[in-house]
Every structure is written in structure tokens, then in C-alpha cells.
Design a protein around this motif. Structure first.
Motif, short mmCIF file in Angstrom:
data_model
loop_
_atom_site.label_atom_id
_atom_site.label_comp_id
_atom_site.label_asym_id
_atom_site.label_seq_id
_atom_site.Cartn_x
_atom_site.Cartn_y
_atom_site.Cartn_z
N LYS A 220 -13.69 5.91 -3.79
CA LYS A 220 -12.91 4.68 -3.84
C LYS A 220 -12.98 4.08 -5.24
O LYS A 220 -14.00 4.19 -5.92
CB LYS A 220 -13.45 3.67 -2.83
N VAL B 288 -2.85 0.02 -3.36
CA VAL B 288 -1.81 -0.99 -3.49
C VAL B 288 -1.14 -0.80 -4.85
O VAL B 288 -1.79 -0.82 -5.89
CB VAL B 288 -2.40 -2.41 -3.38
N GLU C 288 -8.18 4.71 -2.57
CA GLU C 288 -9.06 5.71 -1.99
C GLU C 288 -8.48 7.07 -2.34
O GLU C 288 -7.32 7.36 -2.03
CB GLU C 288 -9.17 5.55 -0.48
N ARG D 294 0.85 -1.19 0.00
CA ARG D 294 0.00 0.00 0.00
C ARG D 294 0.88 1.23 0.00
O ARG D 294 1.87 1.30 0.75
CB ARG D 294 -0.90 -0.02 1.22
#
Lengths: 96, 920
Positions: A76, A36, A52, A22
Motif C-alpha cells: 500500500k 483514488v 494498493e 477510486r
């Protein structure tokens, strides 16, 4: 460089270490991403998943006040291609 | 006297002659220039620029003959052999010897005629001039004819002036005029007095044929010449200055060719006109002849004389010829127009079209004749329409064919523009971009996908589609489709050869560079080479460079030594047995846990090792192939460094969390684990497994498991869930399960004791990964015990002594007693509900409890009767709760209901019960 972290010779090596981790990405236009990291290239084009996005919307101080209000919009995305020219920084997410 | 190699003996001889003999003849030495008695002393004068004096002053022969129109008639009176001799004499330049030839009276005129011959021998200045001038002799030819046949002249005099220049222009270059003269003159001269009309005609015909043939000849020669001029080539040194020269040269050539073509066209036109004139002339002749014949007939009514018959025959001949000429060669000659092709293609179709149309009409006529005249108008119309349609179709087809031919011809202009070596050169440039150090890795996605596809099709994952050469350099070939055949195969082979050449060249260059390190500086300040492909973004191959470690060029050795110093220090103190035999606790280096960055870097390094291993394992290691031993050794080394990279042999107390556990922290560490476990040696794997279980509480997924005991959807919880799932999948199911397959009961007992010894078995059991691990252990033990019990003969199972079973059982009892007070706490739902004290409680989904139920089922299966009793007592409420909830229909969601039933049954079946037995 740290002896425990061999093979790091250029900035991209650090990004390479964050592959499938991440990451926090700051973008132009007051946008931030966490997601990620799956792939990157020399232009800093990124492919992120489970992203996000945080957008800071600054309302101009039109009523003469010194500071305007700041609104935060979030959204998102499952998968995202980030074009490299908007990337300001890529960092591992802050650990508490 | 002579400095320049001029003939001097002539002069000397002449002097001698002059002094001794010749003087006596006349008795007086007169300076008579240009006469026989001339002493030749003038020749002895050495002056600048008098090389051509002889010509200028008429000393040697004739100045020219262009203007001498009367010469031929006169010369014909002179016998041929005589003329020849005089010519020889004069060309030799012996004026005195002229006195030997008897018929000197007509000297000036004979001079003129015979000097013509001397023009053609090498000493004449005219021979030096371009041949084009020499063709003026053709004019004479015509003059002869004109002069010799007065009747013709009278007819053609008006046409004559325009006539001859054309013939002149059309005169052949190579056609030796001397020859033609030879062939004409003797005849002309010998038969001058009594030439008949026939003879004149024959002569004319002959000359006409010649003049007609000549341009054709020239055209043929031109054609040949053009065929011989090679097509412009693309030169390898394309940008060199020489190239521009070449281009200019080519341009000039083309211009010249164009000029030639224009000239040819002109020639053709002129010839056509000439022929036209000739034809007219002939027509006149014929009419004249006919008149003559008429006259003759009138004169001799008794019958045709011999001459008359001859004349008639000749007339017929002439007419025939004329008819033949109607289809004059001019039309044919169009076919011979060599360039440009399009032009001829424009000419061609017209003829073909005409012919076709004619043919079609003929066919139509024939058709109509065959089937008789059609009865009605409609039929006729239909027939005509049909015929027209057919014709049109044929024309269209023809058109198409022609267009195709024209296109092919157009394209074929570029045929053979590149030689094979040119093509190879370009192929090499292209292929060199594809050649890599590790073709398999470069082509990884394709190769892997291909393997998957083949596996799906149930085919052998046989040959890799990579072309490799020693040291692994090569090219990936992509997907093997059907076996390459024919052209494709040869293309592959050619490419193979090219690649080999590239590789060899690169190696050679590298070697040279090594030999003379000085020359490696060559071109450091910039290169002058004009090869443009060097500017390609990718560098040319560097074959002998060390294998680039995937993470930069940091040498692996450096890294290793750094690590090995440390590892050697540690390894000595490390004697960690499988059964929890602890290392001595005095001598170890306590460290800070690895930082996140370090962990990531190590993982990256491990990935590189795994990939290298994968590269080696693509080769057949078992077979006794050449280099197999090396590869096996290399593999061993890699596996060892991989194991060391895992840091599993560091003492447990090195840090908290243990470095190895840290490595399992990030997602990719978990993903990496099964790949590492796959290649590790058995004992290495066992140590790793032991370490994992020993330090289980340090694992992020165990330490952070409490995050899951909540219904809130936070990023952390989500992340933990992701990690937990990854751990369960990659580490537990793929790796640990695989590892446990070879574990004996004794070892299982040891592992269980390890867990219990830490006194944290309850903590572990309250986490999902812990529960899963315990479940795996118990299942394996159950399997071992029962296979032993039921299937004694199975040799796959290791010896299972009663002692082992007893030890295991006692260990299990201990675990059970430890867990017993906390049985309900094993359920995440229970924990969540307890945490949500009061308020609006959310009912956690049932699937969270599945792991717990599974574990309890395995416990129940393993447990003794009193233990089972205790289990049921402890879980009675929970079980009843679920069963009643399901049966009373309190649970709305059908999936949830099914899940609850299933979970309860999993547990109850282990106790040989069923949820249906429970009465509500």
C-alpha cells in the motif's frame, strides 16, 4: 454516446469523469493498482492516492510442470505517481 | 554625318577654314598629320573603334607622363599662364589655334608639361580611370623636388628610389593632385633660377606635412565610412533567400573592410619607414648646414651675416621639429586604427601601463623626498614594499577596469542589433503563448493561493492579477508583490500593449476569416510562410470561438435542451411544499436510477457550472458597473441550470435512489454539494434540503452504514468510513448547518415529521449521518425555542408562536416514543458487541459512540421530565458501565478514559448531572 452522459467525446473524457474517484489500473509487469485518481495527463501519467498495488509473481515451471505457481504480493502506498508508459488500462473499480 | 551626337560643327568649321583661309597660308594642302596645316579630314572618318585614336596617335595631348622624367625641369621655363592657355587649347582639340600662341618653338616639351593639366579635365580618358592612377602625379611632385634641389638630390639619391614609391602609396585619394600641383608649380617655376636653401626646405616641409596628413585624413574618412555602415541587422524574414544574399553581402563587406585595414596597416608601416628616412635625411641636412655655417663663420669672422642668422634660426627650427617628430605621429596613429577594437585595446594598455609605472615611480620618488630618506634599511624596504604593493594594486585595478571596458566594448558590438520593433515582435511571440480565454482559470492556483495569502495577512483580496480585455481574453500576471514601480511598471504597460495587440490581431483575423470563408481554405494544403513560431505546440488564439466547455466541446445548449424537455414535463407536476406536501402520484416518469457513469458525467457538468459561476462572481455584481446587469442575468441562468442539474425537483418516486441522492454518492458529489448550496437561492436550498432528508435512507452513507458496525478492516468499510466522514463534513456541517440557520421552527417541525413519516426514524438514528442530522435539527430547535424564551426582543429570530412550539413539542414526543425502545441500539459499540456474540470480543473504541451521546444529550435537553426519567432508566446501565470502567481503572488507555468521561458527561450535563455525582 449515452445522452445522459454528455460531454464525452474522447477516451480521456471518461478518465476525466473518474477524477477523485477510486480507479483500477492495470500495469505492465503483472501489476495492478487501485487508488483514488487525482490527476492524469495525455501520457496517462497518473497520480493516485491510497493506492494498493497487487503484483503477480509467476514462478517459472522449472520442475517440468506445465503451470508454475503464482504468488501475489501486495503493498500500500499513500500517494503514487504512475508513469504513463506502464499503464495498460484505467477503469472504474468493479462494482458488485 | 554624326549619328552619335559627336560634335560636328568643329569639323564643318575646320573645313570652312581649310577651304577659305587656311589653305592660303601655305598655298598647298598637304596631308601633314599632326601639324597645324592638317585639314582634319581624318577626323571625319567614321570607323569602329577609333575613339581613342587621338590618344593613340598623339593627336590631342600627351599619352602619359609617367615616363617623362625630364618634363618638369623644362616646363618650369615656360610661364605659368602660357601653359594654362595651351592646355585649354589642346584639350579643346583645335590644332589650328596652336598657331596663335607665339612660343611654339619648344612645342614638344611644353606639350608634355601642359598636357598634365589636361589630364585632369573631364575629357581626358585618364579621368575616367580610377583615381588611384591619378595619384601618380605625386611622383612628379617628388621628382620636381628632387630635380630642383640638386644638392638634396646628391644626398638622397641613394634613398630616393625607395622613398618615392612609399610616398606614392601614401598619397591621398581625395587630395586633388591638380591642386597640389597648382600650389607647387607656380612657385617652383617662378623661383627656379634663384631658389635658396630655405625655400627648398620650406617646400619639403610642406610636402612632408601634406604626406603626413594625408593618411590620417584617409583614416578618418575610413572611420567615418565604417561608422556609417550600419550594423548587420537580424532581418524579420530571416530565412528568406534574400537573407542569404544579405549574408553574402555582409561577408563581402567584411572582407573588404579587412582588406582596407590591411592596406592601412601597410600604409602606416610604409609611412613610418618614410618618416624614418626623412628624419635621416634631415639629420644629414642639419649636419650639412652646420658645416656650412662653420664655413661661413670661417669666411667672415667679423660676425654672422643675415644669411647666417637666418640659417641658424632655420636650424633651430629644424631641430625643434625633429624633436617633435621623435614622438612621431606614427605612435599617435595607432590610436586611430579603427578596427578591430581588441587590437587597439592591446596597443592601449602598454602605453597606459608604462605611464602608470612612470607615475608610480614619480610618486615614490616624491614620497621619499617628502619624508626624507628613511633612516633604516628596514624602513626603506618597507616603504619600497608599500610602494610596490600600491603600484601593484593600482595596476590590478587598472587591469580590472580595462578588462571590464574590453568586455563592455566586446558586448557592445551587439548593441542595437535589434530594433525596438524587433524586440516587440519577440515579446509578442512569447506573450501570445500566455494569452488565454480565461486568464483567471489558467492562473487559478496562483490566484487562489494569492487570495489565501492575502486573507491570512488580513489584506483586502483586492485586484486580481490578471490582464483582461473585453470578452475575457487576457494574461495572468501571477502574484502581486509590491506595487510595480518604475521599470517594472513600464514593462507591464508594454506587455499590456502587446497583449492588446495580439488580441486585436487575432480578432481581426477571425473576422476576416468569417468574411471570406473561402480564404479560410487558404493554406489548407500547407503553408509556405517561414515563421517558425507557428510550429509552436500551442495554437494561436481563437478569440471568437465559443467558450470551450471544460468537458470537451459538447455544446451546453444541447445538453440543456435535452434536460429541459424532461424537466418541464416534471416540473409541472411538482408542487412539493416544505411541510411534506406530497406531489400527486399519478403523473410522473419512473426511471432507472442513474448509472455511475451518468452520475459522474452530471457531476462533471455541475462542476463546470460552478466554475463559471465563480468566474462571474469575481466581478462586482452589486455595483452598477457596465455589464453588471448582464452578469447578474447570466448568474441567474447559471444558478438555475445548476439547480436543475441537481435534479432536486424531480418527484421522489422517480427512481430509487433519487437522482439527486445518486449525485451525492461519489466523493466528489459530496465535495461539490457545499459549493452548490452556497450559490443556490434560499427556496431552492430548502427544497434540496427537504429532498435530502426525505430520501435520507437512500443515501449511500445511510444505506451502507451497517458496514461501519464492524471491527473488521475491509476496503469497503474503509471506503464507507471515508464517505461518511466526507458526508458529515461537506454535506451536514458545511451545507445543512448553514441551511438550517435560516429555518424556522415550523419548518423544522415539518422536517422532523418527514423523517418520522417514512417510519424509518429508527433506521436513520442507527446510522452516524442520521444521528448527526437529528442532532443538528434538535439543537437548532432548542436554540430557536430558548432564544425566543429568553430573548424576546431579538428581531433576528422569526415570530415564534406558542402554537409552533406546541406542534414541535408534539412532534418531538412522537419521535421520542418511536426511539425509546431502541435507545441502546443507537450506540455503534452496543451493536458491534451484540454482533460479536461470544468468542473473543473486541471492545470498540469509544469515539464511535460520540455522535450517539451527543444526540441523546440534545434529546435530554429537549425532553420533558418524564421523558428524561425514561432516558436515564434506559441508559442507566450504559452510563454506569462507562463510569465504573473509568473509575476502577479497567480502561488502560488514558485517551479512551478521557473520551468515555467526556461522552458520559455530555449526556449527563444535558440532564444537569455529572459523572462525578455517580458513586461507585
Amino acid at each position: 454516446m449515452d445522452p445522459a452522459a454528455p460531454g464525452i467525446q474522447e477516451p480521456f473524457d471518461l478518465i476525466r469523469l473518474s477524477l477523485s474517484e477510486r480507479v483500477f489500473v492495470k500495469l505492465r509487469g503483472d501489476r495492478e493498482l487501485t487508488g483514488v485518481l487525482h490527476a492524469y495527463d495525455g501520457h496517462m501519467n497518473l497520480i493516485l492516492s491510497e493506492v494498493e498495488e497487487t503484483i503477480l509473481i509467476v514462478e517459472g515451471p522449472d520442475s517440468g510442470k506445465a503451470n508454475g505457481t503464482v504468488n501475489v504480493a501486495k503493498r500500500k502506498m499513500e500517494m503514487l505517481f504512475v508513469r504513463g508508459d506502464g499503464v495498460i488500462l484505467v477503469a472504474p473499480p468493479s462494482r458488485t | 554625318m554624326s549619328f552619335f551626337g559627336f560634335e560636328q560643327n568643329d569639323l564643318e568649321r575646320e573645313k570652312q577654314q581649310f577651304i577659305s583661309g587656311q589653305v592660303k597660308e601655305d598655298g598647298l594642302a598637304e596631308y601633314t598629320w599632326g601639324e597645324d596645316s592638317y585639314d582634319g579630314l581624318g577626323d571625319a572618318l567614321q570607323e569602329g573603334g577609333d575613339d581613342l585614336n587621338d590618344e593613340t596617335f598623339g593627336g590631342v595631348g600627351e599619352v602619359g607622363k609617367d615616363f617623362d622624367f625630364t618634363r618638369q625641369v623644362l616646363s618650369d621655363n615656360v610661364p605659368a599662364e602660357l601653359r594654362r592657355t595651351t592646355a585649354v587649347q589642346q584639350s579643346n582639340g583645335f590644332p589650328q589655334e596652336r598657331s596663335l600662341s607665339p612660343p611654339q618653338k619648344q612645342a614638344p616639351s611644353s606639350y608634355t608639361s601642359s598636357s598634365l593639366q589636361s589630364l585632369w579635365d573631364s575629357k581626358s580618358p585618364f579621368s575616367v580611370l580610377p583615381r588611384g592612377f591619378a595619384s601618380t602625379s605625386r611622383v612628379d611632385d617628388h621628382h620636381v623636388r628632387a630635380a630642383a634641389s640638386p644638392d638634396l638630390l646628391s644626398h638622397s639619391q641613394s634613398a630616393y628610389p625607395t622613398f618615392s614609391p612609399f610616398a606614392d602609396m601614401a598619397a591621398p585619394v581625395t587630395h586633388s593632385p591638380a591642386l597640389s600641383q597648382e600650389s607647387i608649380f607656380p612657385r617652383a617655376s617662378s623661383q627656379m633660377e634663384g631658389r635658396t636653401l630655405q625655400e627648398i626646405e620650406a617646400e619639403m616641409r610642406a610636402s612632408a606635412v601634406r604626406s603626413r596628413e594625408a593618411p590620417q585624413l584617409r583614416q578618418q574618412q575610413l572611420l567615418q565610412a565604417q561608422a556609417r555602415t550600419p550594423p548587420p541587422r537580424l532581418h524579420p524574414h530571416a530565412q528568406s533567400p534574400r537573407f542569404h544574399q544579405l549574408q553574402q553581402h555582409i561577408l563581402i563587406q567584411q572582407q573588404q573592410q579587412q582588406k582596407q585595414q590591411q592596406q592601412q596597416l601597410q600604409d602606416l608601416q610604409e609611412q613610418l619607414r618614410a618618416e624614418e628616412l626623412e628624419r635621416q635625411l634631415r639629420a644629414q641636412q642639419i649636419s650639412q648646414l652646420q658645416q656650412q655655417q662653420l664655413l661661413l663663420r670661417r669666411q667672415s669672422p667679423s660676425g654672422p651675416t643675415l644669411a647666417e642668422i637666418q640659417a641658424a634660426q632655420h636650424l633651430a627650427q629644424l631641430q625643434q621639429e625633429q624633436r617633435r617628430r621623435q614622438r612621431s605621429p606614427a605612435a599617435d596613429q595607432r590610436y586611430h586604427v579603427p578596427q578591430p577594437l581588441q587590437e587597439s585595446a592591446q596597443f592601449l594598455p602598454q602605453n597606459i601601463q608604462m605611464q602608470q609605472r612612470l607615475l608610480a615611480e614619480l610618486a615614490q620618488a616624491e614620497f621619499i623626498r617628502e619624508y626624507g630618506t628613511p633612516q633604516t634599511q628596514e624602513e626603506q624596504e618597507a616603504l619600497r614594499a608599500e610602494a610596490v604593493r600600491k603600484i601593484m594594486e593600482a595596476e590590478r585595478m587598472e587591469e580590472k577596469r580595462r578588462r571590464k571596458a574590453a568586455k563592455i566594448a566586446h558586448m557592445s558590438r551587439y548593441n542595437d542589433l535589434m530594433t525596438q520593433s524587433d524586440k516587440d515582435f519577440i515579446t509578442r511571440i512569447q506573450v501570445s503563448q500566455l494569452v488565454t480565454q480565461d486568464p483567471y482559470l489558467e492562473d487559478w492556483y496562483c490566484q487562489t493561493w494569492n487570495q489565501i495569502i492575502r486573507a491570512k495577512q488580513g489584506l483586502q483580496p483586492e485586484e486580481q492579477r490578471v490582464l483582461t480585455f473585453d470578452s475575457g481574453v487576457g494574461v495572468g500576471l501571477g502574484i502581486p508583490g509590491q506595487r510595480p514601480s518604475g521599470r517594472k511598471l513600464s514593462a507591464v504597460q508594454r506587455m499590456e500593449a502587446q497583449v492588446e495587440r495580439i488580441v486585436n490581431n487575432a480578432r481581426q483575423r477571425e473576422k476576416e476569416k468569417g468574411l471570406q470563408s473561402l480564404s479560410s481554405l487558404q493554406g489548407a494544403l500547407g503553408k509556405t510562410a517561414g515563421r517558425s513560431y507557428k510550429a509552436a505546440p500551442r495554437q494561436l488564439l481563437q478569440v471568437d470561438s465559443p467558450r470551450p466547455a471544460a468537458n470537451g466541446d459538447h455544446s451546453e445548449d444541447e445538453y440543456k435542451t435535452d434536460f429541459e424537455v424532461h424537466a418541464a414535463k416534471e416540473a409541472a407536476k411538482l408542487r412539493k411544499g416544505v411541510l411534506g406536501e406530497m406531489h400527486d402520484e399519478h403523473n410522473f416518469v419512473r426511471r432507472d436510477p442513474l448509472t455511475h457513469l451518468e452520475v459522474l458525467a452530471i457531476i462533471e457538468h455541475l462542476y463546470d457550472l460552478v466554475l463559471q459561476l465563480g468566474a462571474i462572481e469575481r466581478y462586482d455584481l452589486s455595483e452598477d458597473v457596465e455589464g453588471a446587469n448582464e452578469r447578474r442575468e447570466q448568474r441567474k441562468r447559471l444558478v438555475d441550470s445548476l439547480y436543475e442539474g441537481l435534479r432536486a425537483n424531480l418527484p421522489i418516486e422517480t427512481s430509487n435512489p433519487h437522482p439527486f441522492i445518486s449525485l451525492l454518492g461519489p466523493m466528489k458529489g459530496k465535495v461539490l454539494f457545499p459549493r452548490v448550496a452556497h450559490v443556490l437561492e434560499e427556496d431552492q436550498l430548502l427544497i434540496v434540503l427537504t429532498l435530502l432528508i426525505t430520501c435520507l435512507t437512500q443515501l449511500d452513507v445511510v444505506a451502507g452504514a451497517h458496514l461501519l458496525d464492524s471491527m473488521e478492516d475491509t476496503p469497503e468499510r474503509r471506503d464507507m468510513e471515508r464517505q461518511t466522514n466526507a458526508f458529515q463534513h461537506y454535506v451536514l456541517i458545511v451545507s445543512v448547518l448553514h441551511a438550517l440557520q435560516k429555518v424556522t421552527l415550523r419548518e423544522l417541525t415539518g422536517i422532523l415529521r418527514l423523517l418520522r413519516d417514512q417510519g424509518q426514524i429508527v433506521t436513520i438514528a442507527r446510522t452516524k449521518p442520521g444521528l448527526d442530522l437529528l442532532f443538528l435539527l434538535l439543537s437548532r430547535a432548542d436554540l430557536l425555542i430558548h432564544t425566543h424564551t429568553y430573548d424576546l426582543g431579538a428581531d433576528s429570530t422569526p415570530q415564534l408562536s406558542m402554537e409552533d412550539v406546541e406542534v414541535w413539542q408534539s412532534e418531538f414526543d412522537l419521535m421520542f416514543s418511536a426511539l425509546h425502545p431502541h435507545l441502546t441500539e443507537l450506540f455503534p459499540s452496543e451493536r458491534i458487541l451484540r454482533a460479536q456474540s461470544g468468542g473473543s470480543a473486541q471492545i470498540p473504541p469509544e469515539h464511535m459512540d460520540t455522535a450517539a451521546w451527543q444526540f441523546l444529550a440534545s434529546v435530554g435537553a429537549m425532553a420533558s421530565l418524564p421523558q428524561q426519567q425514561m432516558l436515564v432508566t434506559a441508559l442507566r446501565e450504559k452510563v454506569l458501565d462507562l463510569v465504573i470502567g473509568v473509575k476502577k481503572g479497567w480502561v488502560a488507555d488514558s485517551e479512551e478514559r478521557d473520551m468515555k468521561t467526556k461522552n458520559v458527561n455530555t449526556f449527563l450535563h444535558a440532564l444537569k448531572l455529572d459523572s462525578s455525582q455517580i458513586a461507585v
